[in-house]
Write a protein that holds these residues in place. Structure first.
Motif, PDB file in Angstrom:
ATOM      1  N   PHE A  87       1.668  23.852  -0.453  1.00 38.35           N
ATOM      2  CA  PHE A  87       1.814  22.456  -0.058  1.00 38.35           C
ATOM      3  C   PHE A  87       3.088  22.242   0.774  1.00 38.35           C
ATOM      4  CE2 PHE A  87      -1.047  21.358  -3.734  1.00 38.35           C
ATOM      5  CZ  PHE A  87      -2.042  20.788  -2.953  1.00 38.35           C
ATOM      6  N   ALA A  88       4.156  22.969   0.433  1.00 38.03           N
ATOM      7  CA  ALA A  88       5.389  22.851   1.214  1.00 38.03           C
ATOM      8  C   ALA A  88       5.176  23.343   2.641  1.00 38.03           C
ATOM      9  CB  ALA A  88       6.511  23.643   0.542  1.00 38.03           C
ATOM     10  N   ALA A  89       4.430  24.423   2.784  1.00 39.36           N
ATOM     11  CA  ALA A  89       4.127  24.931   4.121  1.00 39.36           C
ATOM     12  C   ALA A  89       3.282  23.924   4.904  1.00 39.36           C
ATOM     13  CB  ALA A  89       3.400  26.271   4.020  1.00 39.36           C
ATOM     14  N   LEU A  90       2.325  23.319   4.238  1.00 38.17           N
ATOM     15  CA  LEU A  90       1.498  22.308   4.893  1.00 38.17           C
ATOM     16  C   LEU A  90       2.331  21.082   5.280  1.00 38.17           C
ATOM     17  CD1 LEU A  90      -1.723  22.471   2.673  1.00 38.17           C
ATOM     18  CD2 LEU A  90      -1.493  23.208   5.050  1.00 38.17           C
ATOM     19  N   LYS A  91       3.230  20.700   4.400  1.00 38.67           N
ATOM     20  CA  LYS A  91       4.079  19.544   4.681  1.00 38.67           C
ATOM     21  C   LYS A  91       4.973  19.792   5.890  1.00 38.67           C
ATOM     22  CE  LYS A  91       7.233  16.286   2.394  1.00 38.67           C
ATOM     23  NZ  LYS A  91       7.886  15.917   1.101  1.00 38.67           N
ATOM     24  N   ALA A  92       5.436  21.022   6.031  1.00 41.20           N
ATOM     25  CA  ALA A  92       6.325  21.366   7.142  1.00 41.20           C
ATOM     26  C   ALA A  92       5.583  21.556   8.456  1.00 41.20           C
ATOM     27  CB  ALA A  92       7.102  22.635   6.802  1.00 41.20           C
ATOM     28  N   THR A  93       4.285  21.694   8.396  1.00 42.02           N
ATOM     29  CA  THR A  93       3.508  21.948   9.614  1.00 42.02           C
ATOM     30  C   THR A  93       2.636  20.749   9.982  1.00 42.02           C
ATOM     31  OG1 THR A  93       1.890  23.132   8.237  1.00 42.02           O
ATOM     32  CG2 THR A  93       3.553  24.455   9.399  1.00 42.02           C
ATOM     33  N   ILE A  94       1.502  20.610   9.327  1.00 42.04           N
ATOM     34  CA  ILE A  94       0.581  19.526   9.685  1.00 42.04           C
ATOM     35  C   ILE A  94       0.881  18.226   8.953  1.00 42.04           C
ATOM     36  CG2 ILE A  94      -1.251  21.182  10.194  1.00 42.04           C
ATOM     37  CD1 ILE A  94      -2.582  20.378   7.550  1.00 42.04           C
ATOM     38  N   GLY A  95       1.749  18.303   7.918  1.00 37.89           N
ATOM     39  CA  GLY A  95       2.012  17.124   7.098  1.00 37.89           C
ATOM     40  C   GLY A  95       0.928  16.966   6.038  1.00 37.89           C
ATOM     41  N   ILE A  96       1.307  16.404   4.905  1.00 31.50           N
ATOM     42  CA  ILE A  96       0.334  16.249   3.828  1.00 31.50           C
ATOM     43  C   ILE A  96       0.001  14.792   3.528  1.00 31.50           C
ATOM     44  CG2 ILE A  96       0.950  18.430   2.726  1.00 31.50           C
ATOM     45  CD1 ILE A  96       2.592  16.896   0.691  1.00 31.50           C
ATOM     46  N   ARG A  97       0.792  13.861   4.080  1.00 24.93           N
ATOM     47  CA  ARG A  97       0.567  12.452   3.768  1.00 24.93           C
ATOM     48  C   ARG A  97       0.267  11.663   5.035  1.00 24.93           C
ATOM     49  NH1 ARG A  97       3.652   8.992  -0.780  1.00 24.93           N
ATOM     50  NH2 ARG A  97       2.717   6.955  -0.354  1.00 24.93           N
ATOM     51  N   VAL A  98      -0.651  10.715   4.913  1.00 27.34           N
ATOM     52  CA  VAL A  98      -0.978   9.860   6.044  1.00 27.34           C
ATOM     53  C   VAL A  98       0.189   8.915   6.324  1.00 27.34           C
ATOM     54  CG1 VAL A  98      -3.456   9.964   5.565  1.00 27.34           C
ATOM     55  CG2 VAL A  98      -2.084   8.118   4.564  1.00 27.34           C
ATOM     56  N   LYS A  99       0.186   8.293   7.499  1.00 24.33           N
ATOM     57  CA  LYS A  99       1.233   7.351   7.857  1.00 24.33           C
ATOM     58  C   LYS A  99       1.141   6.088   6.996  1.00 24.33           C
ATOM     59  CE  LYS A  99       1.327   8.963  12.641  1.00 24.33           C
ATOM     60  NZ  LYS A  99       1.088   8.596  14.071  1.00 24.33           N
ATOM     61  N   PRO A 100       2.261   5.394   6.807  1.00 29.72           N
ATOM     62  CA  PRO A 100       2.252   4.207   5.948  1.00 29.72           C
ATOM     63  C   PRO A 100       1.217   3.157   6.350  1.00 29.72           C
ATOM     64  CG  PRO A 100       4.503   4.870   6.398  1.00 29.72           C
ATOM     65  CD  PRO A 100       3.627   5.728   7.255  1.00 29.72           C
ATOM     66  N   ASP A 101       1.069   2.918   7.660  1.00 28.91           N
ATOM     67  CA  ASP A 101       0.095   1.907   8.074  1.00 28.91           C
ATOM     68  C   ASP A 101      -1.324   2.360   7.778  1.00 28.91           C
ATOM     69  OD1 ASP A 101       0.449   3.879  10.077  1.00 28.91           O
ATOM     70  OD2 ASP A 101      -0.609   2.612  11.515  1.00 28.91           O
ATOM     71  N   GLN A 102      -1.570   3.670   7.856  1.00 21.86           N
ATOM     72  CA  GLN A 102      -2.895   4.192   7.526  1.00 21.86           C
ATOM     73  C   GLN A 102      -3.168   4.080   6.033  1.00 21.86           C
ATOM     74  OE1 GLN A 102      -2.503   8.157   9.104  1.00 21.86           O
ATOM     75  NE2 GLN A 102      -3.316   7.575  11.109  1.00 21.86           N
ATOM     76  N   GLU A 103      -2.142   4.314   5.236  1.00 19.05           N
ATOM     77  CA  GLU A 103      -2.306   4.177   3.787  1.00 19.05           C
ATOM     78  C   GLU A 103      -2.591   2.730   3.414  1.00 19.05           C
ATOM     79  OE1 GLU A 103       0.235   4.910  -0.346  1.00 19.05           O
ATOM     80  OE2 GLU A 103       0.874   5.898   1.514  1.00 19.05           O
ATOM     81  N   LEU A 104      -1.914   1.803   4.063  1.00 13.17           N
ATOM     82  CA  LEU A 104      -2.147   0.387   3.787  1.00 13.17           C
ATOM     83  C   LEU A 104      -3.535  -0.048   4.234  1.00 13.17           C
ATOM     84  CD1 LEU A 104       1.307  -1.098   4.842  1.00 13.17           C
ATOM     85  CD2 LEU A 104       0.388  -0.995   2.524  1.00 13.17           C
ATOM     86  N   ASP A 105      -3.959   0.436   5.377  1.00  9.23           N
ATOM     87  CA  ASP A 105      -5.287   0.084   5.883  1.00  9.23           C
ATOM     88  C   ASP A 105      -6.395   0.720   5.047  1.00  9.23           C
ATOM     89  OD1 ASP A 105      -3.947  -1.205   7.865  1.00  9.23           O
ATOM     90  OD2 ASP A 105      -4.431   0.242   9.437  1.00  9.23           O
ATOM     91  N   GLY A 106      -6.139   1.892   4.531  1.00  5.40           N
ATOM     92  CA  GLY A 106      -7.153   2.629   3.788  1.00  5.40           C
ATOM     93  C   GLY A 106      -7.569   3.881   4.525  1.00  5.40           C
ATOM     94  N   LEU A 107      -7.858   4.940   3.779  1.00  2.00           N
ATOM     95  CA  LEU A 107      -8.210   6.217   4.391  1.00  2.00           C
ATOM     96  C   LEU A 107      -9.607   6.214   4.984  1.00  2.00           C
ATOM     97  CD1 LEU A 107      -6.728   8.760   1.807  1.00  2.00           C
ATOM     98  CD2 LEU A 107      -5.616   7.588   3.713  1.00  2.00           C
TER      99      LEU A 107
END
Length: 467
Positions: A407-427
């Protein structure tokens, strides 16, 4: 009833044989049919996970849940077929199997290639169908803590690593002839192999992911974010409960009388788990939390998974009740320390898996100790309890550290969390282009705190105030 059904299904094929079927032929046919039926029950648990996660999610994220369930089941099936099954059950060394890739086995050499499953004589295809369903369940557990804020690509990449390597390694250690097998660790149907592994991966991902927006107030106090549909969540619990009759009794991989005994301990534990969690809910909040009652059942089912074939019915009640209590206390604790676990997977599958695995070292009876030694309460001393604890630390620690690295490798590369506005809007809308409930979600769906508004009801011509 089940035996009769299996005979009815098996006899037509046997009737075409040149010679009359032998008792051994009938027995093998019945065993095979039971394993396939059990595999289907375990596979259907994916529907239970889907409904449970949908029920505990916001309306704006339900589509992402079912998409994730589908793609992870597909990846688990293909990766476990290609490499996972061989690493888990292939003949090899104390750490991993080295034979049987892609289920490619010379005729007559199945038991030589897959020594880890040589104790059951059902066909290789039946063995694989049953075990791949277990792998898919463990993978499904990983995402219960990471709902509503994880990038879809993360599900795909981690599923490949988990189903192809992490889960198979732990499976080999305990079930496939590995080093914990040699020590006599007891885990009949997977409290550690399946549930603790999934929960430790979930914990690793959640720690790096962080809590959902709006989960904690400005002073760091947890805020309740309720799921949108409790009946669906309870339906998911009941589907999982039924699926567990494939999970635990099916692990006999034979149509024997032991199936009924294991079904009994499974039922009693789950019932006690509901009461244990609801009792905690009433003592802590002075109300009966329906969601916690469902999680109590799941925690108890997880806990009884390891000892289901080794303990007496009375012990299964104790194990299940305490699992519900431990689950509730754990959920409150992790919530307070800032770990956002929307589904309660760490509490139910993690602590339930730990407690269930340890309970083998306490309650295993001498008559039922087909593996290892009797439990502490039956005069077996601390040896088995120590082996169980060693297995928990080794397997849980390995999966956690390895998952944290991935997960750390993914976080450092493609990212693991959506942007805040995307989270608020919904996945749903950002990851999949549609809403799970298109008629109930407004086009302008942000209200500033991460929740979704219902779409305004259409105004009829006769409505008050209409021009």
């Amino acid at each position: 009833m089940l035996t009769t059904m299996m005979l009815v299904l098996a006899l037509p094929a046997l009737a075409f044989a040149q010679d009359a079927p032998s008792t051994a032929d009938l027995s093998l046919a019945m065993d095979t049919m039971w394993v396939v039926i059990a595999a289907v029950l375990v596979l259907f648990m994916q529907a239970g996970f889907a409904m449970l996660e949908v029920g505990f999610s916001s309306m704006k994220n339900v589509g992402s849940v079912v998409a994730k369930i589908l793609v992870n089941l597909a990846i688990a099936a293909l990766l476990f077929w290609a490499v996972g099954f061989a690493i888990t059950f292939g003949t090899g060394n104390a750490i991993f199997g080295t034979q049987g890739w892609f289920l490619a086995v010379p005729a007559g050499q199945v038991n030589d290639v897959y020594a880890g499953l040589s104790w059951t004589q059902v066909p290789l295809s039946a063995k694989f169908l049953f075990q791949v369903a277990f792998c898919a369940v463990s993978l499904a557990i990983v995402w219960g803590t990471m709902l509503e804020r994880t990038k879809f690509a993360v599900y795909v990449v981690f599923a490949v690593v988990f189903a192809g390597l992490l889960y198979p390694l732990v499976g080999h250690w305990i079930w496939g002839g590995g080093w914990l097998t040699e020590l006599g660790m007891q885990d009949f149907a997977g409290s550690t192999v399946v549930h603790l592994s999934g929960a430790m991966a979930a914990l690793a991902g959640t720690l790096l992911l962080g809590p959902r927006l709006g989960k904690y107030d400005d002073e760091g106090r947890p805020v309740n974010i309720p799921g949108h549909n409790m009946p669906l969540a309870v339906l998911g619990v009941l589907i999982l409960w039924v699926g567990w009759y494939g999970f635990n009794p099916g692990s006999t991989m034979a149509a024997s009388t032991q199936v009924a005994d294991i079904a009994l301990t499974t039922t009693l534990a789950a019932a006690a788990g509901v009461l244990g969690a609801m009792s905690m809910s009433y003592m802590y909040r002075r109300n009966i939390d329906v969601g916690m009652g469902g999680n109590g059942a799941i925690a108890a089912l997880v806990a009884i998974t390891a000892p289901c074939a080794f303990v007496a019915p009375w012990a299964s009640i104790v194990i299940g009740f305490l699992a519900g209590v431990i689950m509730y206390a754990t959920l409150v604790f992790v919530d307070r320390i800032g770990v956002d676990d929307p589904l309660g997977a760490i509490a139910a599958h993690g602590m339930g898996g730990i407690w269930g695995t340890l309970s083998c070292g306490l309650f295993t009876t001498p008559a039922l100790a087909a593996v290892g030694e009797p439990g502490l309460f039956y005069g077996g001393g601390f040896y088995q309890l120590g082996i169980q604890a060693l297995g928990i630390v080794a397997c849980g620690g390995f999966v956690f550290i390895a998952s944290l690295a991935v997960f750390a490798a993914l976080k450092a590369t493609i990212g693991i969390r959506v942007k805040p506005d995307q989270e608020l809007d919904g996945l749903d809308i950002h990851e999949h282009g549609v809403f799970g409930y298109p008629d109930l979600v407004a086009t302008d769906y942000q209200n500033g705190n991460g929740h979704t508004r219902r779409a305004p009801e259409p105004v009829s011509d006769t409505a008050e105030g209409t021009a």
